[in-house]
Motif scaffolding. Structure first.
Motif, short mmCIF file in Angstrom:
data_model
loop_
_atom_site.label_atom_id
_atom_site.label_comp_id
_atom_site.label_asym_id
_atom_site.label_seq_id
_atom_site.Cartn_x
_atom_site.Cartn_y
_atom_site.Cartn_z
N GLY A 195 1.35 -1.19 -0.18
CA GLY A 195 0.05 -0.24 0.36
C GLY A 195 0.83 1.34 0.49
O GLY A 195 2.54 1.30 0.22
N LYS A 196 0.39 2.64 -0.57
CA LYS A 196 1.27 4.05 -0.86
C LYS A 196 0.35 4.60 -0.30
O LYS A 196 -0.93 4.67 -0.07
N ILE A 197 0.69 5.81 0.65
CA ILE A 197 0.27 7.23 1.49
C ILE A 197 1.27 7.96 1.22
O ILE A 197 2.75 7.82 0.67
N THR A 198 0.51 9.29 0.20
CA THR A 198 1.88 10.28 -0.45
C THR A 198 1.77 11.34 1.23
O THR A 198 0.42 11.48 1.62
N GLU A 199 2.28 12.47 1.07
CA GLU A 199 2.21 13.16 1.86
C GLU A 199 1.10 14.22 1.86
O GLU A 199 0.38 14.88 2.46
N LYS A 200 0.39 14.10 0.50
CA LYS A 200 -1.02 15.45 0.19
C LYS A 200 -1.35 14.20 1.13
O LYS A 200 -2.68 14.69 1.73
N GLU A 201 -2.07 13.27 0.61
CA GLU A 201 -3.11 12.29 1.37
C GLU A 201 -2.85 12.37 2.88
O GLU A 201 -3.82 12.46 3.80
N MET A 202 -1.78 12.58 3.49
CA MET A 202 -1.38 12.66 5.21
C MET A 202 -1.88 13.78 5.15
O MET A 202 -2.28 14.20 6.34
N ASP A 203 -1.08 14.80 4.59
CA ASP A 203 -2.16 16.86 5.21
C ASP A 203 -3.17 16.14 4.86
O ASP A 203 -3.67 17.41 6.13
N GLU A 204 -3.54 15.72 4.28
CA GLU A 204 -5.71 15.80 3.95
C GLU A 204 -5.85 15.18 5.64
O GLU A 204 -7.15 15.58 6.33
N ILE A 205 -4.90 14.01 5.95
CA ILE A 205 -6.08 12.86 7.20
C ILE A 205 -5.47 13.67 8.31
O ILE A 205 -6.26 14.20 9.29
N ASP A 206 -4.47 14.61 8.39
CA ASP A 206 -4.06 15.86 9.28
C ASP A 206 -5.37 16.57 9.73
O ASP A 206 -5.00 16.95 10.32
N LYS A 218 -0.13 -5.38 3.97
CA LYS A 218 0.19 -4.15 2.53
C LYS A 218 0.70 -2.83 3.47
O LYS A 218 1.33 -2.41 2.52
N ILE A 219 1.62 -3.31 4.92
CA ILE A 219 2.62 -2.30 4.84
C ILE A 219 4.45 -2.73 5.17
O ILE A 219 4.29 -3.96 5.79
N ASN A 220 4.70 -1.86 5.37
CA ASN A 220 6.16 -2.05 5.70
C ASN A 220 6.74 -1.51 6.60
O ASN A 220 6.17 -0.39 6.79
N ARG A 221 8.70 -1.09 6.87
CA ARG A 221 8.66 -0.84 7.84
C ARG A 221 8.59 1.12 7.45
O ARG A 221 8.87 1.90 7.58
N ASP A 222 9.27 1.02 5.79
CA ASP A 222 9.42 2.23 5.45
C ASP A 222 7.51 2.83 5.41
O ASP A 222 7.44 4.41 5.44
N TYR A 223 6.56 2.47 4.82
CA TYR A 223 4.92 3.12 5.39
C TYR A 223 4.98 3.46 6.33
O TYR A 223 4.77 4.70 6.96
N VAL A 224 5.25 2.36 7.63
CA VAL A 224 5.26 3.13 9.40
C VAL A 224 6.77 4.41 9.47
O VAL A 224 5.79 5.17 9.96
N GLN A 225 7.51 4.37 8.73
CA GLN A 225 8.27 5.69 8.84
C GLN A 225 7.77 7.18 8.36
O GLN A 225 8.24 7.64 9.21
N LYS A 226 7.09 6.70 7.29
CA LYS A 226 6.67 7.46 6.49
C LYS A 226 5.46 8.19 7.54
O LYS A 226 5.71 9.32 7.36
N VAL A 227 5.23 7.60 7.56
CA VAL A 227 3.49 7.79 8.52
C VAL A 227 3.91 8.82 9.60
O VAL A 227 3.81 9.93 10.48
N ARG A 228 5.25 7.90 10.61
CA ARG A 228 6.08 8.72 12.02
C ARG A 228 6.02 9.41 11.58
O ARG A 228 6.38 10.88 12.07
#
Ligand code: G3P
Ligand code: CA
Length: 271
Positions: A195-206, A218-228
């Motif tokens: 699964g992929k999450i973009t900065e734009k999507e996270m800004d919106e969720i924020d 569907k997630i991995n370390r990179d996904y978790v770190q990006k979100v954190r």
């Protein structure tokens, strides 16, 4: 296990009993919730649906078929009709090794009953299920929480209740009514690959939520770190395997949903 980024920041990894201790007892029944709490869960996870007469009940599915001997949609049945159904026997049939005569005849709980029963002895992680099917569900939920004293400044400060949904519209509605309530945007990735999450999507969720809840597969370390790194919390679902729990903690998750709160408690206590 090593120090996860969440630990390093002094952030506790929260243990969320998914549908209660649903690996041990029939999901969304009082014994399941009791057991989850006993097993050390911080939060009791509750999925809500709404009856024909507008009552909020605790059930995962939109239909009665899987977890009771009834059939048809929750929205087409009154609470009185649903209260006549057995919400425990299906578990004994499905999982004979875990069967317990005490589960026979268990009732579908209302949200109100569960909040009355546990008060502030547990924290609640409530999901608005199929909100598009149930107009007014959010208002009713907030009214119920308020009536139980769960939206006071103190309760909000300690995140006594978290509300989660796959529906951004439902979360935004709640945020508009009360911006203090901690919200989690659930995410479901079904495509091939990660699964992929973009900065734009996270800004919106924020704008309305403080974190996300993706499916763990569907997630991995990179996904978790990006979100954190973005400053959002992350509570993946549903992690039942101890190795996978340890891995997720190591990646830096800030909590997780599990049917086995006992397993996660052991890991969080270094066992
Ligand atoms: O709420 C987290 C997780 O429970 C979402 O999936 O289908 O089990 O409600 P589901
Ligand atoms: Ca759920």
């Amino acid at each position: 296990i090593g120090l996860s980024p969440a630990h390093a920041e002094g952030k506790k990894v929260i243990n969320i009993a998914h549908r209660g201790a649903s690996g041990h007892a029939p999901e969304h029944t009082m014994p399941s919730y009791e057991l989850g709490k006993k097993m050390g869960a911080d939060y009791t996870e509750i999925d809500i649906q709404m009856t024909k007469d507008g009552k909020l009940i605790n059930m995962h599915d939109e239909t009665l078929d899987r977890t009771t001997e009834g059939t048809g949609a929750v929205k087409d049945h009154t609470l009185a009709e649903i209260k006549k159904l057995d919400a425990g026997s299906w578990f004994n049939k499905e999982y004979p090794k875990l069967a317990n005569p005490k589960f026979v005849g268990l009732k579908v709980p209302t949200l109100d009953e569960v909040l009355t029963h546990f008060g502030n002895k547990t924290k609640y992680y409530i999901e608005t299920k199929s909100p598009e099917v149930y107009p007014g569900m959010e208002e009713k939920l907030l009214k119920t929480l308020k009536a139980h004293g769960l939206l006071t400044p103190e309760a909000l400060k300690k995140k006594q209740v978290i509300i989660q949904s796959f529906s951004a519209a439902s979360l935004k509605k709640i945020h508009k009514i009360n911006p203090q309530i901690p919200l989690i945007q659930l995410l479901w990735y079904e495509e091939k690959g990660l699964g992929k999450i973009t900065e734009k999507e996270m800004d919106e969720i924020d704008n309305y939520a403080y974190g996300v809840g993706p499916n763990i597969e569907k997630i991995n370390r990179d996904y978790v770190q990006k979100v954190r790194k973005h400053g959002l919390d992350i509570h993946p679902y549903t992690i039942n395997d101890k190795k996978q729990m340890k891995q997720a903690i190591e990646w830096g998750v800030t909590g997780m949903f599990t049917n086995y709160a006992d397993r996660l408690t052991k890991i969080l206590h270094g066992k």
